[in-house]
Design a protein around this motif. Structure first.
Motif, PDB file in Angstrom:
ATOM      1  N   ARG A 145       1.587   4.730  -1.709  1.00 52.27           N
ATOM      2  CA  ARG A 145       0.627   4.676  -2.879  1.00 52.27           C
ATOM      3  C   ARG A 145       1.053   4.723  -4.049  1.00 52.27           C
ATOM      4  N   ALA A 146       2.041   5.748  -4.190  1.00 46.56           N
ATOM      5  CA  ALA A 146       2.642   6.121  -5.502  1.00 46.56           C
ATOM      6  C   ALA A 146       3.776   4.863  -5.984  1.00 46.56           C
ATOM      7  N   PHE A 147       4.369   4.431  -4.858  1.00 42.68           N
ATOM      8  CA  PHE A 147       5.315   3.189  -4.929  1.00 42.68           C
ATOM      9  C   PHE A 147       4.517   2.047  -5.489  1.00 42.68           C
ATOM     10  N   ALA A 148       3.265   1.848  -4.942  1.00 40.81           N
ATOM     11  CA  ALA A 148       2.683   0.707  -5.497  1.00 40.81           C
ATOM     12  C   ALA A 148       1.912   0.657  -6.802  1.00 40.81           C
ATOM     13  N   ARG A 149       2.038   1.994  -7.042  1.00 45.05           N
ATOM     14  CA  ARG A 149       1.376   2.289  -8.565  1.00 45.05           C
ATOM     15  C   ARG A 149       2.528   1.879  -9.591  1.00 45.05           C
ATOM     16  N   GLN A 150       3.590   2.348  -8.969  1.00 48.55           N
ATOM     17  CA  GLN A 150       4.996   2.158  -9.822  1.00 48.55           C
ATOM     18  C   GLN A 150       5.155   0.598 -10.136  1.00 48.55           C
ATOM     19  N   LEU A 151       5.180  -0.019  -8.771  1.00 50.94           N
ATOM     20  CA  LEU A 151       5.251  -1.394  -9.102  1.00 50.94           C
ATOM     21  C   LEU A 151       4.533  -2.420  -9.817  1.00 50.94           C
ATOM     22  N   LEU A 152       3.231  -1.784  -9.546  1.00 50.31           N
ATOM     23  CA  LEU A 152       2.294  -2.728 -10.304  1.00 50.31           C
ATOM     24  C   LEU A 152       2.370  -2.353 -11.825  1.00 50.31           C
ATOM     25  N   ALA A 153       2.837  -0.959 -12.097  1.00 53.10           N
ATOM     26  CA  ALA A 153       2.875  -0.796 -13.671  1.00 53.10           C
ATOM     27  C   ALA A 153       4.336  -1.486 -14.195  1.00 53.10           C
ATOM     28  N   GLU A 154       5.145  -1.800 -13.238  1.00 55.11           N
ATOM     29  CA  GLU A 154       6.358  -2.487 -13.763  1.00 55.11           C
ATOM     30  C   GLU A 154       6.116  -3.923 -13.908  1.00 55.11           C
ATOM     31  N   ARG A 155       4.963  -4.327 -13.298  1.00 57.80           N
ATOM     32  CA  ARG A 155       4.622  -5.855 -13.049  1.00 57.80           C
ATOM     33  C   ARG A 155       5.717  -6.833 -12.400  1.00 57.80           C
ATOM     34  N   SER A 156       6.527  -6.187 -11.437  1.00 56.58           N
ATOM     35  CA  SER A 156       7.882  -6.648 -11.033  1.00 56.58           C
ATOM     36  C   SER A 156       7.804  -7.346  -9.726  1.00 56.58           C
ATOM     37  N   ALA A 193      -0.254  -9.680   9.389  1.00 54.72           N
ATOM     38  CA  ALA A 193      -1.012 -10.567   8.564  1.00 54.72           C
ATOM     39  C   ALA A 193       0.300 -11.171   7.535  1.00 54.72           C
ATOM     40  N   ALA A 194       0.904  -9.998   6.973  1.00 55.68           N
ATOM     41  CA  ALA A 194       2.027 -10.527   5.948  1.00 55.68           C
ATOM     42  C   ALA A 194       3.411 -10.943   6.806  1.00 55.68           C
ATOM     43  N   SER A 195       4.155 -11.467   6.023  1.00 55.01           N
ATOM     44  CA  SER A 195       5.631 -11.866   6.462  1.00 55.01           C
ATOM     45  C   SER A 195       6.585 -11.103   6.053  1.00 55.01           C
ATOM     46  N   PRO A 196       7.469 -10.973   6.808  1.00 60.15           N
ATOM     47  CA  PRO A 196       8.484  -9.867   6.360  1.00 60.15           C
ATOM     48  C   PRO A 196       9.207 -10.144   4.870  1.00 60.15           C
ATOM     49  N   ALA A 197       9.203 -11.287   4.356  1.00 60.84           N
ATOM     50  CA  ALA A 197       9.588 -11.868   3.362  1.00 60.84           C
ATOM     51  C   ALA A 197       8.890 -11.271   2.094  1.00 60.84           C
ATOM     52  N   ASP A 198       7.656 -11.287   2.421  1.00 59.52           N
ATOM     53  CA  ASP A 198       6.553 -10.528   1.488  1.00 59.52           C
ATOM     54  C   ASP A 198       7.081  -9.149   0.900  1.00 59.52           C
ATOM     55  N   LEU A 199       7.899  -8.532   1.921  1.00 58.57           N
ATOM     56  CA  LEU A 199       8.139  -7.119   1.635  1.00 58.57           C
ATOM     57  C   LEU A 199       9.484  -7.023   0.942  1.00 58.57           C
ATOM     58  N   SER A 200      10.204  -8.001   0.834  1.00 54.57           N
ATOM     59  CA  SER A 200      11.579  -8.023   0.329  1.00 54.57           C
ATOM     60  C   SER A 200      11.684  -7.084  -0.984  1.00 54.57           C
ATOM     61  N   PRO A 201      10.697  -7.518  -2.083  1.00 60.32           N
ATOM     62  CA  PRO A 201      10.776  -6.913  -3.271  1.00 60.32           C
ATOM     63  C   PRO A 201      10.663  -5.327  -3.210  1.00 60.32           C
ATOM     64  N   PHE A 202       9.610  -4.945  -2.082  1.00 63.29           N
ATOM     65  CA  PHE A 202       9.604  -3.459  -1.894  1.00 63.29           C
ATOM     66  C   PHE A 202      10.851  -2.829  -1.232  1.00 63.29           C
ATOM     67  N   HIS A 203      11.615  -3.544  -0.460  1.00 65.13           N
ATOM     68  CA  HIS A 203      12.738  -3.201   0.062  1.00 65.13           C
ATOM     69  C   HIS A 203      13.781  -3.043  -1.186  1.00 65.13           C
ATOM     70  N   ASP A 204      13.816  -4.016  -1.780  1.00 64.96           N
ATOM     71  CA  ASP A 204      14.679  -3.817  -3.119  1.00 64.96           C
ATOM     72  C   ASP A 204      14.485  -2.611  -3.970  1.00 64.96           C
ATOM     73  N   TYR A 205      13.072  -2.287  -4.109  1.00 62.47           N
ATOM     74  CA  TYR A 205      12.755  -1.211  -4.870  1.00 62.47           C
ATOM     75  C   TYR A 205      13.055   0.198  -4.137  1.00 62.47           C
ATOM     76  N   LEU A 206      13.054   0.065  -2.941  1.00 62.27           N
ATOM     77  CA  LEU A 206      13.246   1.284  -2.248  1.00 62.27           C
ATOM     78  C   LEU A 206      14.960   1.573  -2.219  1.00 62.27           C
ATOM     79  N   VAL A 207      15.737   0.474  -2.389  1.00 59.36           N
ATOM     80  CA  VAL A 207      16.996   0.670  -2.384  1.00 59.36           C
ATOM     81  C   VAL A 207      17.515   0.960  -3.668  1.00 59.36           C
ATOM     82  N   ARG A 208      16.865   0.379  -4.829  1.00 60.25           N
ATOM     83  CA  ARG A 208      17.256   1.089  -6.050  1.00 60.25           C
ATOM     84  C   ARG A 208      16.940   2.403  -6.387  1.00 60.25           C
TER      85      ARG A 208
END
Lengths: 529, 250
Positions: free
Chosen positions: A460-471, A319-334
């Motif tokens: 799940r932990a990453f999602a919570r973290q990203l949500l908390a960062e509102r990023s 359903a999602a496009s790969p571009a939707d995941l880019s912020p997650f990828h950036d988060y993983l790299v950071r």
């Protein structure tokens, strides 16, 4: 193309075209002519840390001559398979991943062999290459002869004996055979065995294809005292551990850290399962330190696994496009960058230096030991116990078992495999390979299950973290949900597959092969440790 | 792969000198080049010091019982190979006549070399025959050396008209003046006027120079043994024109 190796004396004789012509007499209307001014050539041989190209019969060399730099890929017989001329501003900075090389036939041939491993210089050398031409009675060039006088500059400095390369001009293979025959008839010259890379390594006392600390390459004999054999195996593992530290610190590729972790895990397993065979208290002092080292490496490795599987994850999005995941990828790299800094600091620390120095000293002190138990007795006892534990753990698993039960079984299987490989040289290689293959099939299934379990928890932990960062936008969290769903499906499939995999492993035939491994040494099975 | 053919019905106009020098220059530019010496006199083979002999002769090549690939010889110049002449090439017309689709036979023989070469030069014998027709069908660019005379220009017109009548593939034609003698008024006038008026003429002309004749003594292209000579410079310009006209990239 024919290559010839010269001994030291013959090398000295071939220092000018005239001396080559007099040292290598030709007949049948053939003669030598000078092929022009000698050229200087800078050479770098490249391979992965674990010699994937060499083991596949390939040699990759970067050669620079007359302001032109090129990559040359040759096969087992020395034939050129691909050439890539490198633009002056596009010379790779070694070490580098193959994906960073210019696209083309050379990269296409190298990439499937090296996989995710980076290419690093294994030898650097400078050569003075003098060329002669073999002429027929029409003064037509029928072959060229390169006289290569090479000096190795890395990893140590040494001069190599000269090497000759005879290359036929197209359509003149027959006459080149005659010239080749004449050259091999000259005392001190013989057909070269192996590529120039091997010569370059040999003069600095190294060997191509050698990988420090490979567990299955440690040679043990059944009657060795168990303590001495175990110390030998542990020293090899320490070699592997230390060999992978610099590459991990330099972050050359992700496999250095992976192999470092394997060495640590095998060491910890060996201490846990067989440590009592060592002199009193020797191993127990180090348990906590190796645990620290293992834990130090875990966060970076977990993120590496995520990033390595990222392309596959995005490819599986429905359903999602790969571009939707880019912020997650950036988060993983950071996150990976932050964790890697902690890891590198730990690996550079005095604590690790002290651990490895003390451990080596302790292991080297194990020279005189009681003759009993022998290593064969220790191995039979430990492998037998590990086999029983794995079977027991597996038989307790039902449809209602929690994921932790499968993880426990996975750990038992790993211990069993490490033992079989650690003492591998005691057993018939074909039998050992078969036993490991069957065990590995079960381990792979358990690995998929457990990796999915860990990644689901982490995402799940990453999602919570990203949500908390509102990023991140909502689309990213939705796409991460899709990844989590994909992991759940993979885990369910692995769980479904488990029953048949375990049934294979637990079958009388498979168990008999494992048992037969230790009993064919002809020694009595005892509880050695 | 681009196929260049040096062609003229007349002999002694500079076909071989053109094929040899342009072939050498193409290889020097980094292209992988094959020169096929189709002339049974074997002048190009002689210039490269290669014996004018092919196992099985022209018959084996035309009938395909021997692959072209196996008959190719390397020259002394990197990137430049030669398919030598053979005295049996004098019968190529008869051999082609007995082959299926003779006019397309040469193109079919060259097709398997597509991956090995960037440029092929066909050095043709002076004639108008079935072989010439097969060459015209195989070529992407016809290089036609002409001595600056009125009759030469008439011959070019006949050739252009003949090629224009082909169905399907038609080679582009690039004529140029060769063996130009500046001391002759007619040479000067024709060689100056025509290239300016006609698009099928190259701007470059090749003068009559003794250094070009020296090729048979040196047994090498003038562009190789005397690269700074006027002759070499002119061949260099002609090669640039031919390369651009044929659309040879890289």
């Amino acid at each position: 193309m024919r290559e010839f190796a010269l001994d030291g004396e013959s090398s000295r004789d071939l220092d000018a075209p005239a001396s080559v012509a007099s040292s290598l007499p030709l007949d049948g209307g053939l003669s030598w002519a000078n092929g022009g001014r000698a050229k200087a050539r800078r050479r770098i041989w490249l391979d992965t840390f674990d010699w994937r190209l060499y083991r596949a019969g390939l040699t990759l060399e970067q050669a620079a001559c007359n302001g032109r730099t090129e990559l040359l890929l040759t096969g087992r017989d020395g034939d050129l398979l691909a050439r890539e001329v490198l633009a002056a501003d596009r010379e790779p900075r070694w070490p580098c991943l193959v994906s960073e090389l210019p696209a083309g036939p050379l990269r296409e041939l190298v990439e499937p062999v090296t996989g995710i491993r980076a290419l690093s210089p294994v030898v650097r050398a400078t050569s003075k290459v003098m060329q002669l031409r073999a002429l027929n009675d029409d003064a037509k060039t029928v072959a060229t002869l390169d006289v290569d006088r090479m000096s190795v500059t890395f990893p140590a400095r040494a001069a190599a004996p000269a090497r000759l390369t005879l290359t036929p001009v197209r359509g003149y293979a027959g006459v080149t055979e005659r010239i080749s025959f004449a050259i091999t008839g000259v005392p001190g010259i013989s057909a070269a065995r192996g590529p120039a890379l091997e010569t370059a390594l040999a003069v600095v006392g190294l060997r191509a294809g050698h990988l420090p600390g490979k567990a299955t390459e440690v040679q043990l004999s059944p009657a060795m005292p168990a303590a001495v054999a175990l110390a030998t195996v542990l020293r090899a593992l320490l070699d592997a551990l230390e060999a992978n530290v610099p590459g991990t610190i330099r972050d050359i590729d992700t496999e250095f850290l992976h192999d470092l972790r394997i060495a640590v895990r095998r060491t910890r397993s060996a201490i846990k399962l067989c440590g009592r065979a060592l002199p009193d208290g020797l191993a127990s002092d180090f348990k906590a330190e190796f645990r620290w080292l293992g834990d130090l490496t875990t966060p970076t490795r977990d993120l590496d696994v995520y990033l390595l599987s990222y392309p596959l994850m995005t490819a599986g999005l429905a359903a999602a496009s790969p571009a939707d995941l880019s912020p997650f990828h950036d988060y993983l790299v950071r996150s990976r960058t932050a964790q890697y800094r902690r890891l590198a600091a730990g690996l550079r620390s005095a604590r690790l230096g002290e651990l490895t120095t003390r451990w080596r000293t302790a292991l080297e002190g194990v020279r005189q030991a009681r003759k009993r138990p022998t290593v064969a007795q220790l191995a039979a006892g430990r492998i037998g116990a590990a086999q029983r534990k794995a079977l027991q753990a597996g038989r307790l698993i039902s449809a209602a078992s929690p994921p932790e039960s499968l993880h426990e079984l996975r750990k038992r299987c790993k211990e069993l495999r490490y033992l079989v490989e650690m003492f591998g040289s005691l057993y018939d290689p074909a039998q050992r390979r078969q036993a490991v293959r069957e065990l590995k099939a079960l381990q792979d299934c358990l690995g998929v299950f457990q990796d999915a379990e860990v990644q689901r928890t982490e995402i799940r932990a990453f999602a919570r973290q990203l949500l908390a960062e509102r990023s991140v936008p909502a689309e990213t969290l939705l796409a991460m949900g899709e990844i989590a769903a994909g992991l759940a499906v993979a885990q369910r499939e692995a769980r479904h597959e488990f029953d048949s995999r375990f049934a294979d492993f637990a079958s009388p035939a498979s168990q008999a092969r494992l048992t037969g491994l230790t009993t064919t040494t002809g020694l009595t099975r005892t509880a050695g440790a | 792969m681009k196929v260049f053919a040096t062609y003229n019905i007349k002999g002694g106009v500079g076909k071989t000198a053109t094929a040899v020098n342009l072939g050498y220059l193409a290889a020097r530019d980094g292209y992988r080049v094959l020169l096929w010496d189709l002339d049974p006199q074997g002048a190009a083979s002689y210039l490269f010091r290669i014996k004018p002999r092919v196992k099985g002769g022209g018959k084996a090549l035309i009938r395909g019982t021997r692959s072209i690939d196996s008959a190719i010889k390397g020259t002394d110049f990197g990137g430049l190979d030669l398919l030598p002449a053979d005295f049996t090439y004098r019968n190529l017309d008869l051999l082609l006549d007995s082959a299926k689709r003779p006019a397309e036979r040469l193109a079919a023989l060259l097709a398997p070399l597509e991956a090995d070469y960037d440029a092929v030069f066909l050095d043709c014998p002076p004639s108008i025959s079935l072989l010439s027709e097969s060459v015209l069908h195989a070529a992407d660019l016809l290089l036609v050396p002409l001595i600056p005379t009125t009759l030469s220009v008439r011959t070019l017109d006949q050739l252009t008209e003949f090629v224009g009548g082909f169905n399907g593939h038609r080679p582009d034609v690039l004529a140029f003046f060769s063996m130009v003698d500046r001391r002759k008024r007619l040479h000067r006038e024709i060689a100056t006027d025509l290239p300016a008026e006609r698009p099928d003429f190259a701007a470059t002309l090749i003068p009559a120079l003794s250094v070009i004749e020296q090729m048979s003594v040196q047994r090498a292209p003038v562009t190789a043994f005397s690269p700074r000579s006027q002759a070499a410079r002119q061949y260099g310009r002609l090669w640039q024109e031919a390369r651009e006209r044929a659309g040879l990239t890289g």
